[in-house]
Design an enzyme around this catalytic site. Structure first.
Site, PDB file in Angstrom:
ATOM      1  N   LEU A 104       0.896  -1.149  -0.103  1.00 50.74           N
ATOM      2  CA  LEU A 104      -0.059   0.141  -0.060  1.00 50.74           C
ATOM      3  C   LEU A 104       0.904   1.123   0.165  1.00 50.74           C
ATOM      4  CD1 LEU A 104      -3.037  -0.917   2.431  1.00 50.74           C
ATOM      5  CD2 LEU A 104      -2.629  -1.291   0.017  1.00 50.74           C
ATOM      6  N   ASP A 149       5.236   4.443  -7.807  1.00 53.26           N
ATOM      7  CA  ASP A 149       4.612   4.622  -6.585  1.00 53.26           C
ATOM      8  C   ASP A 149       5.029   6.018  -5.878  1.00 53.26           C
ATOM      9  OD1 ASP A 149       4.136   2.062  -6.868  1.00 53.26           O
ATOM     10  OD2 ASP A 149       5.285   1.205  -5.269  1.00 53.26           O
TER      11      ASP A 149
END
Ligand code: MEV
Length: 315
Positions: A104, A149
């Site tokens: 995450l 990311d």
């Protein structure tokens, strides 16, 4: 001197792994954050405190001697202490509501918030410089990072990303709801990425075909997002999952969770590196509660997340 920044976690909707080899991906920042607070101290030591533990080292310490999860932050602090010939050390405190090691974006959000907070001790913030420093820091633990990311953790929102072209916001933002389910199996992104590299070396031609298919899939997914076609988007999610399975980043536990989530949602897949971590299930208001209920009934930790549109916040 004190400086504080926070950045959101992320999910990858489409294209993880393939993005490292130049294909497009779609990412979404989520409403869970990591906050990094940096302050200068007189003693020539870099101390980093977080839920993962506390480390304290002289700025000259070799990176290889620093524990992996905190190495990127140490790298940024040590680099900037040297660059700005700062006489003294730093105390860095990290607090997070993003679960660690489950795909995450806790590590990339930490690199972004850390680069911003530490740079903020010396000069005015510059987003491009923060991103460059954050990606460089992430590479101290995951050397083949695509940069995707860190980019979404910095800018927030939902974006299309490609290593060679950069990113573009997807606008208007999708109206889906995301349910995340945690396999409770921690993974190392670097190790899983190395595994895919092995698959690619053994299956060169097939991998090339898959990269092209992933690019098409991302284009289709963008069209479905724009047309608010949840069924079409769900089909894309399922197709992407079967590609991730083929390159070897799924496992029995994840497949079992996906089967359960698929029974109520539009489609579900691994998000992030895989071989553990989380899956996401694509929903809207009509099926989100059913998906949460079904996963919970099967003993799977799950929660819904919203989109974070703010990205990096300098407090
Ligand atoms: C990890 O969240 C995403 C990967 O594609 C790695 C990367 O893009 O650097 C597996």
């Amino acid at each position: 001197m004190k400086s504080e920044s926070s950045a959101p976690g992320k999910i990858i909707l489409f294209g993880e792994h393939f993005v490292i080899y130049g294909t497009k991906a779609i990412l979404c920042a989520i409403n869970r954050r990591i906050t990094v607070r940096a302050e200068t101290v007189p003693r020539e030591m870099i101390t980093i405190k977080s839920k993962l533990g506390t480390i304290s080292h002289n700025p000259e310490t070799k990176l290889a001697d620093i524990d992996a999860p905190l190495r990127p932050i140490f790298h940024i602090a040590s680099k900037l202490i040297k660059r700005h010939t700062h006489k003294g050390g730093m105390l860095i405190t990290i607090s997070s509501d993003i679960p660690h090691g489950v795909g995450l974006g806790s590590s990339s959000a930490c690199c972004v918030a850390g680069a911003s907070a530490i740079l903020g001790l010396f000069k005015k913030h510059d987003r491009e410089e923060i991103l460059k420093l954050a990606i460089e820091a992430e590479k101290t633990i995951h050397r083949n990072s695509s940069g995707a990311d860190c980019t979404v953790c910095l800018y927030g929102g939902v974006m299309e990303y490609s290593k060679n072209v950069g990113f573009a916001e997807i606008n208007p933002a999708p109206e889906f709801t995301i349910v995340l389910a945690n396999s409770d199996m921690k993974h190392s992104t670097g190790d899983v990425v190395d595994g895919v590299k092995g698959f690619r070396e053994k299956n060169k031609a097939r991998f090339e075909v898959m990269c092209k298919a992933e690019d098409h899939l991302v284009n289709d997914a963008i069209l479905h997002i724009k047309n608010k076609d949840m069924i079409g988007l769900g089909v894309c999610v399922k197709k992407n999952q079967s590609m991730l399975k083929e390159i070897g980043v799924s496992n029995e536990r994840l497949e079992e969770m996906i089967k359960i989530a698929d029974s109520t949602s539009y489609g579900s897949k691994i998000t992030g590196a895989g071989d553990g971590g989380c899956i996401f299930a694509l929903n809207d208001d009509t099926n989100m509660q059913d998906t949460l209920y079904t996963l919970e009934k099967n003993g799977i930790e799950c929660f819904s997340v919203g989109i974070d549109f703010k990205g990096l916040d300098t407090i």
